[in-house]
Scaffold this active site. Structure first.
Site, mmCIF file in Angstrom:
data_model
loop_
_atom_site.group_PDB
_atom_site.id
_atom_site.type_symbol
_atom_site.label_atom_id
_atom_site.label_comp_id
_atom_site.label_asym_id
_atom_site.label_seq_id
_atom_site.Cartn_x
_atom_site.Cartn_y
_atom_site.Cartn_z
ATOM 1 N N SER A 58 0.852 -1.185 0.000
ATOM 2 C CA SER A 58 0.000 0.000 0.000
ATOM 3 C C SER A 58 0.886 1.233 0.000
ATOM 4 O O SER A 58 2.020 1.207 0.490
ATOM 5 C CB SER A 58 -0.935 0.018 1.220
ATOM 6 O OG SER A 58 -0.185 0.135 2.419
ATOM 7 N N LYS B 159 0.295 8.954 1.569
ATOM 8 C CA LYS B 159 1.041 10.211 1.569
ATOM 9 C C LYS B 159 2.154 10.186 2.601
ATOM 10 O O LYS B 159 3.249 10.698 2.369
ATOM 11 C CB LYS B 159 0.088 11.377 1.842
ATOM 12 C CG LYS B 159 0.789 12.734 1.872
ATOM 13 C CD LYS B 159 -0.176 13.855 2.198
ATOM 14 C CE LYS B 159 0.561 15.189 2.291
ATOM 15 N NZ LYS B 159 -0.352 16.300 2.663
ATOM 16 N N GLU B 160 1.864 9.580 3.760
ATOM 17 C CA GLU B 160 2.830 9.622 4.866
ATOM 18 C C GLU B 160 3.703 8.383 4.945
ATOM 19 O O GLU B 160 4.807 8.436 5.487
ATOM 20 C CB GLU B 160 2.092 9.814 6.187
ATOM 21 C CG GLU B 160 1.381 11.161 6.278
ATOM 22 C CD GLU B 160 0.643 11.335 7.592
ATOM 23 O OE1 GLU B 160 0.502 10.330 8.310
ATOM 24 O OE2 GLU B 160 0.214 12.454 7.882
ATOM 25 N N VAL C 259 3.945 0.774 2.555
ATOM 26 C CA VAL C 259 4.140 -0.545 3.152
ATOM 27 C C VAL C 259 4.574 -1.504 2.056
ATOM 28 O O VAL C 259 3.943 -1.571 0.992
ATOM 29 C CB VAL C 259 2.858 -1.054 3.840
ATOM 30 C CG1 VAL C 259 3.090 -2.438 4.442
ATOM 31 C CG2 VAL C 259 2.404 -0.071 4.920
ATOM 32 N N VAL D 174 -0.309 -9.133 7.543
ATOM 33 C CA VAL D 174 -1.592 -9.828 7.659
ATOM 34 C C VAL D 174 -2.102 -10.084 6.249
ATOM 35 O O VAL D 174 -2.344 -9.154 5.481
ATOM 36 C CB VAL D 174 -2.610 -8.999 8.459
ATOM 37 C CG1 VAL D 174 -3.939 -9.754 8.573
ATOM 38 C CG2 VAL D 174 -2.063 -8.671 9.841
ATOM 39 N N ASP E 233 -8.072 7.097 15.889
ATOM 40 C CA ASP E 233 -8.506 7.249 14.503
ATOM 41 C C ASP E 233 -9.212 5.977 14.042
ATOM 42 O O ASP E 233 -9.071 5.543 12.903
ATOM 43 C CB ASP E 233 -7.301 7.541 13.595
ATOM 44 C CG ASP E 233 -7.723 7.994 12.200
ATOM 45 O OD1 ASP E 233 -8.802 8.601 12.071
ATOM 46 O OD2 ASP E 233 -6.979 7.727 11.239
ATOM 47 N N ASP F 52 -2.865 0.536 11.927
ATOM 48 C CA ASP F 52 -2.525 1.959 11.998
ATOM 49 C C ASP F 52 -2.612 2.480 13.428
ATOM 50 O O ASP F 52 -3.446 3.322 13.772
ATOM 51 C CB ASP F 52 -3.436 2.789 11.082
ATOM 52 C CG ASP F 52 -3.216 2.464 9.612
ATOM 53 O OD1 ASP F 52 -2.132 1.945 9.278
ATOM 54 O OD2 ASP F 52 -4.118 2.725 8.802
#
Length: 325
Positions: A84, A87-88, A91, A196, A237, A254
């Site tokens: 994946s 922006k930050e 992975v 996972v 979040d 996350d």
């Protein structure tokens, strides 16, 4: 002003000082040059690999050095493609090695390693971008967290602290009985953890699947929220975008922004988590009230005698919102 400058007399007559210096190679010199060559080759291999060409903004020299250290320490044996991209952080899938050494393929040591780490085990390598991460938002979650008191306002320091924070949060969540990816290693802005699912068959986010039994899924989510809270953490979040399903397991992901219950904004973050979860499961056909969910999550744990302990993780009684009367 008159000054006199006097030259010092040499103690000895000049001679051939080079004869006294040993400039031959030492073992340390040879090892250092070998490591430099290996790192240069590693850097070229990463940056020349087709699947990483669009990821050059991720792999600056400091990040490459961190990944290389993880490879040398045996946490990563081989890199795969991206799982994946955000922006930050991005992975990547990888093969995990035996921590502490790099076993030779086919050797006895390659058959296993420390608990949960095997040379053929797929792992996820999460790389936070130092230059493009949301510095201000990260700082808001770090400031007020007693584990990161005194964190500098320097962007790089905040991103590095954020990465360590996610590793610590994952460890605490697992100890509390919450299904999260197993943290394996952290180095600067690079986090190695359990993958996972598989890159070809990645685990799906809750918003991407048809939840066959939403009642059971909701019971699992609220129990995980309660366990996190009793371990002194609030996700901060939580929503259908930060929960994944794989092989019948619901996994919370996350955890970088998760805060302790003593964070000054903990109450606000918990309310938002409850609202998000209630909204999603209400859409799935369950009548979920966010206030009821909050009450369940924050219900004091009872001691064996049945009396509420009124304490959280061994800490003194505290208002999770950080407010006092």
């Amino acid at each position: 002003m008159n000054e006199e400058f006097v030259l010092l007399e040499p103690d000895d007559q000049p001679g051939d000082e080079w004869e006294q210096l040993d400039v031959s190679d030492t073992e340390a010199d040879r090892i250092a040059r070998k490591q430099d060559r290996e790192f240069d080759e590693f850097r070229k291999r990463i940056k020349n690999t087709e699947q990483f060409k669009l990821q050059e903004s991720v792999f600056d020299d400091a990040t490459l050095a961190a990944v290389y250290k993880l490879v040398q320490d045996g946490y990563v044996d081989a890199f795969g493609g991206p799982v994946s991209t955000g922006k930050e952080a991005s992975v990547f899938e990888a093969l995990g090695g035996q921590a502490g050494e790099r076993p030779e393929p086919g050797s006895e040591a390659a058959g296993g390693g420390p608990e949960g780490v095997h040379s053929e085990r797929e792992v996820a390598v999460k790389v936070y971008r130092i230059n493009s991460s949301n510095f201000r938002q990260m700082r808001d979650y770090l400031e007020g967290d007693p584990r990161f008191d005194g964190i500098a306002s320097d962007k790089k320091a905040v991103v590095l602290a954020w990465t360590r924070k996610e590793f610590a949060n994952l460890e605490r969540a697992r100890k509390a009985g919450v299904r999260v990816p197993e943290p394996i290693a952290v180095q600067r802005n690079v986090l190695v953890m359990e993958l996972v699912g598989h890159a070809e068959d990645r685990a799906r986010r809750l918003n991407e699947v048809d939840v066959e039994n939403p009642e059971t899924a909701y019971e699992v989510v609220r129990e995980y929220m309660r366990r996190l809270y009793r371990a002194g953490l609030i996700h901060g979040d939580l929503s259908e975008y930060n929960m994944i399903i794989h092989d019948g397991e619901l996994v919370i992901i996350d955890m970088g922004q998760a805060v302790t219950v003593h964070h000054p904004n903990a109450g606000e973050f918990l309310d938002r988590d409850c609202e998000n979860v209630a909204t999603f499961f209400t859409r799935e056909g369950i009548d979920v009230d966010p206030d009821d969910l909050r009450a369940y999550v924050t219900e004091p744990e009872s001691d064996p005698a049945g009396e509420p302990e009124g304490k959280l993780g061994g800490e003194p009684d505290a208002d999770p919102s950080g407010e006092s009367e």
